[in-house]
Design an enzyme around this catalytic site. Sequence first.
Site, PDB file in Angstrom:
ATOM      1  N   HIS A   1       0.903  -1.336   0.084  1.00 38.24           N
ATOM      2  CA  HIS A   1      -0.246  -0.214  -0.051  1.00 38.24           C
ATOM      3  C   HIS A   1       0.996   1.492  -0.007  1.00 38.24           C
ATOM      4  O   HIS A   1       1.953   1.194   0.404  1.00 38.24           O
ATOM      5  CB  HIS A   1      -0.922  -0.035   1.308  1.00 38.24           C
ATOM      6  CG  HIS A   1      -0.272  -0.060   2.432  1.00 38.24           C
ATOM      7  ND1 HIS A   1      -0.477   1.389   3.030  1.00 38.24           N
ATOM      8  CD2 HIS A   1       0.540  -0.648   3.440  1.00 38.24           C
ATOM      9  CE1 HIS A   1       0.651   1.162   4.384  1.00 38.24           C
ATOM     10  NE2 HIS A   1       0.694  -0.042   4.538  1.00 38.24           N
TER      11      HIS A   1
ATOM     12  N   ASP B   1      -0.508   4.587   0.884  1.00 42.71           N
ATOM     13  CA  ASP B   1      -1.246   5.428   1.688  1.00 42.71           C
ATOM     14  C   ASP B   1      -0.571   5.531   3.035  1.00 42.71           C
ATOM     15  O   ASP B   1       0.160   4.592   3.486  1.00 42.71           O
ATOM     16  CB  ASP B   1      -2.687   5.231   1.958  1.00 42.71           C
ATOM     17  CG  ASP B   1      -3.129   3.984   2.565  1.00 42.71           C
ATOM     18  OD1 ASP B   1      -2.480   2.793   2.424  1.00 42.71           O
ATOM     19  OD2 ASP B   1      -3.936   3.912   3.334  1.00 42.71           O
TER      20      ASP B   1
ATOM     21  N   ASP C   1       6.469   2.302   6.069  1.00 45.07           N
ATOM     22  CA  ASP C   1       5.241   1.896   6.134  1.00 45.07           C
ATOM     23  C   ASP C   1       4.134   2.550   5.017  1.00 45.07           C
ATOM     24  O   ASP C   1       3.639   3.495   5.309  1.00 45.07           O
ATOM     25  CB  ASP C   1       4.500   1.931   7.595  1.00 45.07           C
ATOM     26  CG  ASP C   1       3.119   1.382   7.502  1.00 45.07           C
ATOM     27  OD1 ASP C   1       2.835   0.505   6.847  1.00 45.07           O
ATOM     28  OD2 ASP C   1       2.272   1.821   8.473  1.00 45.07           O
TER      29      ASP C   1
ATOM     30  N   GLU D   1      -5.195   1.403   2.926  1.00 47.07           N
ATOM     31  CA  GLU D   1      -4.770   0.303   4.018  1.00 47.07           C
ATOM     32  C   GLU D   1      -4.924   1.156   5.230  1.00 47.07           C
ATOM     33  O   GLU D   1      -5.414   0.244   6.457  1.00 47.07           O
ATOM     34  CB  GLU D   1      -3.495  -0.124   3.584  1.00 47.07           C
ATOM     35  CG  GLU D   1      -3.027  -1.362   4.683  1.00 47.07           C
ATOM     36  CD  GLU D   1      -2.619  -1.085   5.926  1.00 47.07           C
ATOM     37  OE1 GLU D   1      -2.634  -2.015   6.934  1.00 47.07           O
ATOM     38  OE2 GLU D   1      -2.154   0.136   6.403  1.00 47.07           O
TER      39      GLU D   1
ATOM     40  N   ASP E   1       4.326  -5.793   4.545  1.00 47.25           N
ATOM     41  CA  ASP E   1       3.905  -4.597   5.272  1.00 47.25           C
ATOM     42  C   ASP E   1       4.029  -4.867   6.911  1.00 47.25           C
ATOM     43  O   ASP E   1       3.029  -4.872   7.772  1.00 47.25           O
ATOM     44  CB  ASP E   1       2.363  -4.375   4.996  1.00 47.25           C
ATOM     45  CG  ASP E   1       1.821  -3.157   5.609  1.00 47.25           C
ATOM     46  OD1 ASP E   1       2.454  -2.328   5.897  1.00 47.25           O
ATOM     47  OD2 ASP E   1       0.568  -2.994   5.460  1.00 47.25           O
TER      48      ASP E   1
END
Length: 519
Positions: free
Chosen positions: A141, A143, A174, A208, A237
């Site tokens: 992800h 975002d 992240d 996410e 992740d």
Amino acid sequence: MSLPQHGATVRLPGEIVTLTSSMEKMNLAIMSSILLVISAAHAFQYSELAQYVDSHQEEYVEALRDWVAIESDSSNVLKRPDLHRMMEMTAEKLRLMGGTVELVDIGEQELPDGQTLALPKVVTAQFGTDPNKHTVCVYGHVDVQPAKLEDGWATDPYNLTDINGNLYGRGASDNKAPVLAWIHAVGAYQALNMELPVNVKFVIEGMEETGSNGLDAMILAQRDTFFSDVDYIIVSDCGWLSRRPALTYGTRGNCYFFAEVEGPKQDLHSGVYGGTVIEPMTDLIGILDTLINPSGKILIPGIREAVAPLSDEEWRMYQDIEFDIENYRNKIGVGQLMYTNKVDLLAHMWRYPTVSIHGIEGAFSDPGTKTVIPAKVTAKFSIRQVPDMDPAMVKKQVTDYLQSVFAKRKSPNRLKVTMVIGAKPWLANTQHPLYEAGKAAVKRVFDLDPDLIREGGTIPIARTFQDVTGKSLIMMPIGGFDDGLHSQNEKMSRYNYIEGTKLFIAYLNEVSKIARTSV
């Protein structure tokens, strides 16, 4: 007497002897030499790929800088244009590499005020369609969590800053650097005109951090199309537990609750009405106090009884993990932890449930004083889920228990309990070939055996992928244990970023060796 023909079998008492000609021996020697040459060439290919990564690390850092500069905060609707731009940039990078790329529309998000807002499209991409190769699907992800300089950041959170080999910026660890590392791993093979050892697909989302809105439905809708030929799913992740590389094989689920207590028709003055009404806040604090005791024991009947027992094998795995309790305590900044034993601490971090009380909506929390009796207050708390807990059962247990406790108070106020998230835990088999391949890749790149760890947090999409597609999944982190995810001064070390790219390169090769029968 005639001699036996070449390859004939001579039978002697008690044994069978097959004659092998010198020509056969020579052929075997030649074949062995060919295999050694192939093996050496394979080893040289990895070395060449690793050298390519080392020589392009500045380019990789600049790519991360460009991505971090986009404030792709999925929780802030005002940042939605930035989020759309982030998805377009991701798609364009994959397109320029020659991938088959699609931006998948996953619908709209309904806001609390009833308005709707377009969700960021999910990026899918494919590299390679060889039916004789395994196909892996990499999830990530792009975002991020909210971040502001005034929150306590030492640097601008959206300007990637390199300090002593650490790359500071929101989303660096992240999950933007891991996503880029996977893209760069594929790119390294391409740049050196080396064939990808497996077909590679990507699924990259932009929601996410706020619950992956729309992604479950998209996976289900594309189960028999995009995901039909996927053999294995890879998620990066998560992070290491220490400085030793790790493979993650489990995450806790999460049941998130609202407990709302409502009394008077409006807020009241505590001087005028205090002592004459039963206050909603008093009721709420009273029932929250019955969820968990000071030693961490959950008091809701049936919760602890549902937990799978800790096996001897699991205990031994925890015992072997590299983990410094004192360093962990100091990093958090507390004087005392719940447990002083490493195994107990890891077990309660990963494979036992816990209750956390997150906040109370409707209560006065601004600076200064206000003598108010809130008319309605809502507690927000969660219970982390582990095998063999079932969120549907937990919902019933919590609701029944709180209603029972509240009834004993004989309050005229009204209690409403709602479960807003019910995410199941995820657990993998560490003996699966995916994990054996992971161990081999870590050994090759870092010359270490990885720790096998679990995550205390929740990655709901892992369970969705596994349940919907029926395929096995591995979590392969490259983030450091001290990266500060969701916190101030989030960072990704340059070392983890670059060596992590090499790890992904090596892993694709190791996965290609898995027997076709493995699921």
